[in-house]
Design a protein around this motif. Structure first.
Motif, PDB file in Angstrom:
ATOM      1  N   ASP A 168       0.794  -1.240   0.000  1.00 43.31           N
ATOM      2  CA  ASP A 168       0.000   0.000   0.000  1.00 43.31           C
ATOM      3  C   ASP A 168       0.816   1.275   0.000  1.00 43.31           C
ATOM      4  OD1 ASP A 168      -2.476  -1.403   0.119  1.00 43.31           O
ATOM      5  OD2 ASP A 168      -2.142  -1.744   2.256  1.00 43.31           O
ATOM      6  N   MET A 169       2.157   1.166   0.093  1.00 48.33           N
ATOM      7  CA  MET A 169       2.996   2.354   0.228  1.00 48.33           C
ATOM      8  C   MET A 169       4.152   2.313  -0.765  1.00 48.33           C
ATOM      9  SD  MET A 169       3.082   2.672   4.399  1.00 48.33           S
ATOM     10  CE  MET A 169       3.840   4.296   4.385  1.00 48.33           C
ATOM     11  N   TRP A 170       4.334   3.424  -1.492  1.00 46.77           N
ATOM     12  CA  TRP A 170       5.408   3.544  -2.465  1.00 46.77           C
ATOM     13  C   TRP A 170       6.353   4.654  -2.017  1.00 46.77           C
ATOM     14  CZ3 TRP A 170       2.581   3.379  -7.903  1.00 46.77           C
ATOM     15  CH2 TRP A 170       1.956   2.131  -8.047  1.00 46.77           C
ATOM     16  N   GLN A 171       7.644   4.344  -1.996  1.00 51.40           N
ATOM     17  CA  GLN A 171       8.642   5.290  -1.508  1.00 51.40           C
ATOM     18  C   GLN A 171       9.227   6.120  -2.655  1.00 51.40           C
ATOM     19  OE1 GLN A 171      12.552   5.515   1.415  1.00 51.40           O
ATOM     20  NE2 GLN A 171      11.883   3.514   0.659  1.00 51.40           N
ATOM     21  N   ILE A 172       9.297   7.427  -2.430  1.00 53.34           N
ATOM     22  CA  ILE A 172       9.813   8.361  -3.430  1.00 53.34           C
ATOM     23  C   ILE A 172      11.285   8.663  -3.178  1.00 53.34           C
ATOM     24  CG2 ILE A 172       9.693  10.742  -4.285  1.00 53.34           C
ATOM     25  CD1 ILE A 172       6.713  10.713  -3.762  1.00 53.34           C
ATOM     26  N   GLY A 173      12.060   8.657  -4.270  1.00 56.27           N
ATOM     27  CA  GLY A 173      13.435   9.144  -4.241  1.00 56.27           C
ATOM     28  C   GLY A 173      13.617  10.126  -5.384  1.00 56.27           C
ATOM     29  N   VAL A 174      14.524  11.085  -5.234  1.00 56.42           N
ATOM     30  CA  VAL A 174      14.668  12.120  -6.267  1.00 56.42           C
ATOM     31  C   VAL A 174      16.130  12.515  -6.429  1.00 56.42           C
ATOM     32  CG1 VAL A 174      14.201  13.995  -4.626  1.00 56.42           C
ATOM     33  CG2 VAL A 174      13.800  14.361  -7.068  1.00 56.42           C
ATOM     34  N   LYS A 177      -2.403   4.522  -3.753  1.00 60.99           N
ATOM     35  CA  LYS A 177      -1.285   4.137  -2.890  1.00 60.99           C
ATOM     36  C   LYS A 177      -0.842   5.328  -2.042  1.00 60.99           C
ATOM     37  CE  LYS A 177      -1.153   0.085  -4.862  1.00 60.99           C
ATOM     38  NZ  LYS A 177      -1.578  -1.152  -4.132  1.00 60.99           N
ATOM     39  N   VAL A 178      -0.071   5.041  -1.007  1.00 67.03           N
ATOM     40  CA  VAL A 178       0.442   6.078  -0.109  1.00 67.03           C
ATOM     41  C   VAL A 178       1.898   6.375  -0.467  1.00 67.03           C
ATOM     42  CG1 VAL A 178       1.056   6.661   2.267  1.00 67.03           C
ATOM     43  CG2 VAL A 178      -1.103   5.475   1.781  1.00 67.03           C
ATOM     44  N   PRO A 179       2.208   7.601  -0.887  1.00 63.67           N
ATOM     45  CA  PRO A 179       3.607   7.951  -1.097  1.00 63.67           C
ATOM     46  C   PRO A 179       4.285   8.237   0.236  1.00 63.67           C
ATOM     47  CG  PRO A 179       2.217   9.832  -1.584  1.00 63.67           C
ATOM     48  CD  PRO A 179       1.288   8.706  -1.213  1.00 63.67           C
ATOM     49  N   PHE A 180       5.528   7.790   0.390  1.00 62.12           N
ATOM     50  CA  PHE A 180       6.287   8.182   1.571  1.00 62.12           C
ATOM     51  C   PHE A 180       7.705   8.518   1.161  1.00 62.12           C
ATOM     52  CE2 PHE A 180       7.159   3.662   1.413  1.00 62.12           C
ATOM     53  CZ  PHE A 180       8.357   3.432   2.078  1.00 62.12           C
ATOM     54  N   TYR A 181       8.387   9.234   2.048  1.00 61.06           N
ATOM     55  CA  TYR A 181       9.670   9.851   1.736  1.00 61.06           C
ATOM     56  C   TYR A 181      10.565   9.649   2.942  1.00 61.06           C
ATOM     57  CZ  TYR A 181      12.638  13.768  -0.011  1.00 61.06           C
ATOM     58  OH  TYR A 181      13.660  14.559  -0.486  1.00 61.06           O
TER      59      TYR A 181
END
Length: 262
Positions: A182-188, A216-220
């Motif tokens: 349910d959670m997708w992690q963001i990188g940049v 989905k839930v984005p997390f950082y």
């Protein structure tokens, strides 16, 4: 699709943390510190690698420490010794580190995690053309300059990205990995000569909306010391939500340090 609320997003994150540790979601809402037996759930975040001797997690109410039996006494003594929010700070951590070392363990990872505030994710105009990218577009992008956005060790989890292009040259890139159901992690990442132009926040905020639009839930995640990353999170509409500190066998920590030094 109905957009998730902030309350629902945090509830999902807390349930995920419980799955990652083997505790109850309600444990994170208690006013008392809690020690439980560590157990990596079947739906735990896919980048977690055992052995994990102990994991400390706080959502701001208390500390939940999921631990293996060999250090349970030390962990229990530690969380009773200091206020929960001081457990992640030096010099208090030295008390724990010294006693762990005697048993062959070390403090390993420490990080702060952010969730989006859906009511304040901004619409930031990027100075450059942006394009939505998928897995087929990532094949030639597993390069050092995009190592925060993509992970070559888990290519199958990299699912969605947004690139900023100066003509046809990729100059900024945010992507996310499906680290749990349910959670997708963001990188940049942004090329050095293109930084300080608002590219990172434009890409991060837009990607967060794309993720939410897919249910989905984005997390950082960032280190406490990475001020640039923390500022990007806040500017992109994210707020600090939980912190973690992980203990592993000393030989594993030494191996990680050895690889990092190459």
């Amino acid at each position: 699709m109905k957009m998730l609320t902030n309350k629902e997003i945090k509830e999902i994150a807390i349930r995920q943390s419980a799955e990652d540790m083997g505790c109850k979601a309600a444990d994170f809402l208690s006013e008392k510190n809690i020690v439980c037996k560590f157990c990596l759930g079947e739906k735990a975040r896919r980048y977690y690698k055992e052995p994990i001797t102990c994991n400390f997690v706080s959502y701001g109410n208390n500390v939940v420490a999921a631990t293996m039996g060999e250090v349970e006494d030390l962990v229990s003594e530690y969380i009773e010794k200091y206020e929960f929010y001081h457990l992640f700070e030096t010099p208090n951590m030295h008390w724990l580190e010294e006693r762990l070392a005697e048993r062959g363990y070390k403090i390993c990872f420490m990080a702060e995690y952010y969730l989006p505030d859906v009511e304040r994710i901004p619409n930031i105009q990027c100075l450059y053309e942006t394009r939505i990218l998928g897995q087929d577009d990532f094949k030639n992008l597993y390069l050092p300059e995009w190592s925060n956005a993509l992970c070559s060790d888990r290519k199958n989890l990299d699912v969605l990205g947004i690139g900023a292009y100066d003509r046809d040259n990729l100059v900024g890139f945010a992507a996310c990995s499906a680290d749990c159901d349910d959670m997708w992690q963001i990188g940049v990442d942004v090329l050095p000569e293109y930084r300080q132009k608002g590219i990172a926040s434009a890409l991060t905020s837009r990607l967060a909306k794309e993720i939410l639009g897919r249910g989905k839930v984005p997390f950082y995640c960032s280190a406490w010391s990475n001020i640039r990353s923390a500022r990007n999170a806040v500017k992109s509409g994210f707020v600090p939500t939980w912190v973690e500190m992980t203990i592993k066998p000393a030989n594993i920590v030494d191996e990680i340090n050895s690889e990092a030094g190459k």
